[in-house]
Design a protein around this motif. Structure first.
Motif, PDB file in Angstrom:
ATOM      1  N   VAL A 172      26.296  26.902  71.206  1.00 50.57           N
ATOM      2  CA  VAL A 172      25.303  26.619  72.241  1.00 50.57           C
ATOM      3  C   VAL A 172      25.989  26.819  73.586  1.00 50.57           C
ATOM      4  O   VAL A 172      27.002  26.187  73.870  1.00 50.57           O
ATOM      5  CB  VAL A 172      24.767  25.181  72.132  1.00 50.57           C
TER       6      VAL A 172
ATOM      7  N   ARG B 130      17.116  21.888  74.316  1.00 54.14           N
ATOM      8  CA  ARG B 130      16.878  21.501  72.924  1.00 54.14           C
ATOM      9  C   ARG B 130      16.476  22.708  72.087  1.00 54.14           C
ATOM     10  O   ARG B 130      16.834  22.796  70.912  1.00 54.14           O
ATOM     11  CB  ARG B 130      15.815  20.404  72.849  1.00 54.14           C
TER      12      ARG B 130
ATOM     13  N   MET C 107      19.579  24.435  71.201  1.00 55.64           N
ATOM     14  CA  MET C 107      20.225  23.738  70.100  1.00 55.64           C
ATOM     15  C   MET C 107      19.510  23.987  68.780  1.00 55.64           C
ATOM     16  O   MET C 107      20.143  24.128  67.731  1.00 55.64           O
ATOM     17  CB  MET C 107      20.268  22.233  70.391  1.00 55.64           C
TER      18      MET C 107
ATOM     19  N   MET D 223      29.891  23.927  71.396  1.00 55.65           N
ATOM     20  CA  MET D 223      29.023  23.768  72.564  1.00 55.65           C
ATOM     21  C   MET D 223      29.845  23.908  73.832  1.00 55.65           C
ATOM     22  O   MET D 223      30.815  23.168  74.033  1.00 55.65           O
ATOM     23  CB  MET D 223      28.328  22.398  72.543  1.00 55.65           C
TER      24      MET D 223
ATOM     25  N   VAL E  72      21.983  14.634  72.510  1.00 56.16           N
ATOM     26  CA  VAL E  72      22.913  15.516  71.795  1.00 56.16           C
ATOM     27  C   VAL E  72      23.749  14.719  70.802  1.00 56.16           C
ATOM     28  O   VAL E  72      23.951  15.139  69.652  1.00 56.16           O
ATOM     29  CB  VAL E  72      23.821  16.273  72.786  1.00 56.16           C
TER      30      VAL E  72
ATOM     31  N   GLN F  73      23.766  15.283  66.740  1.00 56.59           N
ATOM     32  CA  GLN F  73      24.997  15.636  66.043  1.00 56.59           C
ATOM     33  C   GLN F  73      25.291  14.641  64.921  1.00 56.59           C
ATOM     34  O   GLN F  73      25.704  15.034  63.822  1.00 56.59           O
ATOM     35  CB  GLN F  73      26.156  15.684  67.051  1.00 56.59           C
TER      36      GLN F  73
ATOM     37  N   THR G 177      31.848  19.230  65.260  1.00 58.37           N
ATOM     38  CA  THR G 177      31.415  19.801  66.537  1.00 58.37           C
ATOM     39  C   THR G 177      32.544  19.781  67.544  1.00 58.37           C
ATOM     40  O   THR G 177      33.224  18.761  67.700  1.00 58.37           O
ATOM     41  CB  THR G 177      30.212  19.020  67.096  1.00 58.37           C
TER      42      THR G 177
ATOM     43  N   TYR H 273      32.953  20.327  71.592  1.00 58.09           N
ATOM     44  CA  TYR H 273      32.092  20.298  72.774  1.00 58.09           C
ATOM     45  C   TYR H 273      32.976  20.377  74.013  1.00 58.09           C
ATOM     46  O   TYR H 273      33.884  19.550  74.183  1.00 58.09           O
ATOM     47  CB  TYR H 273      31.290  19.001  72.751  1.00 58.09           C
TER      48      TYR H 273
END
Length: 386
Positions: free
Chosen positions: A81, A142, A145, A158, A177, A181, A188, A190
């Motif tokens: 993302v 969103r 995502m 991300m 978020v 997740q 993830t 980020y």
């Protein structure tokens, strides 16, 4: 699902610039790992190497059980993302979310199922027939995502996905978020430059500076026990107040400029390594929330007299900007006088109660909690602890 393992990852560009140095990070299956640091610290480069968008100069990258160091991006089973939403304006929300599945020529009913499931998770069901132009910034994020979620990847990446949103929406989307997740349970990574975002979202946070990993731990550990000056000064808003100080020969006093603070036995016992700094300089750190306006009965050795520079009233609290006649140290360990000039030297911040009127230039006594002070070696910048 899968984990992510970065083993001594390096990135050196053809011009010789070493962007990432021996980066070792492990992200467990289902964990939310945040990479944080100032602009140009190498966090986005690291993320792009995991994604396969940047070639890894040396080191090993594993996703799950596979070594993907040299695999192209399409074979790594990741979804990314980006900062910009990159939505197709002529497509509906549903078509945008399912676009990657259409390219892979999945059956139509399978695409519809996955799009519906993603829309339910993201609270986008009623917007599936809208175009991106009809959505707010948060809704567009969103959708971006959702496009990642429908791919059911092994890991999510991300890259500053909230940076284009206004301040209020960013706060809302941080929680959104994190909720998504955790519901998906996918490893993830980020990236953000916002340490507040990092502290509130990450299961663990990796702090980078100049391509080097400074510390990686749970947010509270980073905040309460920073390993070095950079982490101490970077994590926290307002930032930790860092000053040059001198420890007395008998280890009972700490001199800051023309003033002294007592070093109680409990403080010395908690930091035995401080004994090596008798009659020597250290860097002392004080969080703004650990300073308060002194009241009657405050011990003389637990107060600093300061001059008020500015008071910011924030409703539930006030930020008192003050000047102390001690040399302030920059988070990188560089003397701030050389960084931003004489005018900024000695300026600190205290987070105080909302009531009480304090004017510009007013002399104020601040109570200090010595047991909550941090100490650092002025040469290495490392924390002085046990």
């Amino acid at each position: 699902m899968a984990s992510i393992e970065l083993g001594a990852i390096n990135k050196v560009y053809p011009n010789g610039f070493h962007a990432v140095h021996d980066l070792d990070i492990s992200v467990a299956d289902g964990e939310f790992m945040v990479l944080v640091g100032p602009s140009g610290c190498g966090k986005t480069t690291a993320l792009r190497m995991v994604a396969g968008l940047e070639e890894i100069t040396s080191g090993t990258l594993r996703i799950g059980e596979r070594d993907v160091t040299t695999l192209p991006a399409r074979e790594r089973d990741i979804a990314m993302v980006f900062q910009n939403y990159a939505l197709y304006p002529h497509m509906t929300v549903g078509e945008n979310i399912g676009f990657a599945l259409s390219i892979r020529k999945l059956p139509k009913d399978e695409i519809q199922r996955r799009v519906k499931e993603a829309a339910d998770v993201l609270s986008l069901t009623e917007w599936l027939d809208r175009k991106p132009a009809q959505l707010s910034g948060g809704q567009r994020q969103r959708v971006a995502m959702g496009r990642a979620i429908v791919r059911e990847p092994a890991v999510f990446l991300m890259d500053e996905p909230l940076s284009n949103l206004d301040a209020k929406l960013r706060v809302q989307m941080r929680a959104e978020v994190s909720r998504i997740q955790r519901r998906l349970g996918v490893a993830t990574m980020y990236v953000t430059h916002d340490q507040t975002e990092a502290m509130t979202m990450g299961d663990r946070v990796a702090v980078l500076n100049a391509g080097v990993l400074q510390q990686c731990d749970r947010p509270k550990v980073l905040y309460d026990s920073p390993d070095n000056l950079f982490v101490a000064g970077f994590m926290g808003s307002p930032a930790m107040n860092l000053y040059e100080a001198a420890v007395s020969a008998d280890l009972t006093l700490l001199r800051l400029g023309s003033q002294t603070l007592a070093l109680p036995p409990a403080v010395r016992a908690a930091r035995p390594a401080l004994g090596a700094y008798a009659d020597a300089k250290v860097v002392v750190g004080m969080r703004p929330e650990n300073l308060s306006v002194a009241v009657a009965g405050t011990p003389e050795g637990s107060m600093l007299a300061v001059d008020t520079e500015l008071v910011e009233a924030l409703g539930s609290e006030q930020l008192l900007h003050f000047k102390l006649d001690a040399r302030r140290i920059h988070a990188s360990g560089v003397d701030e006088e050389r960084e931003v000039g004489e005018a900024a030297a000695g300026i600190g911040v205290a987070r105080i109660e909302p009531d009480g009127q304090i004017g510009h230039g007013e002399r104020v006594r601040l109570a200090v909690r010595p047991e909550l002070m941090h100490f650092f070696d002025p040469a290495s910048g490392l924390a002085i602890r046990a």
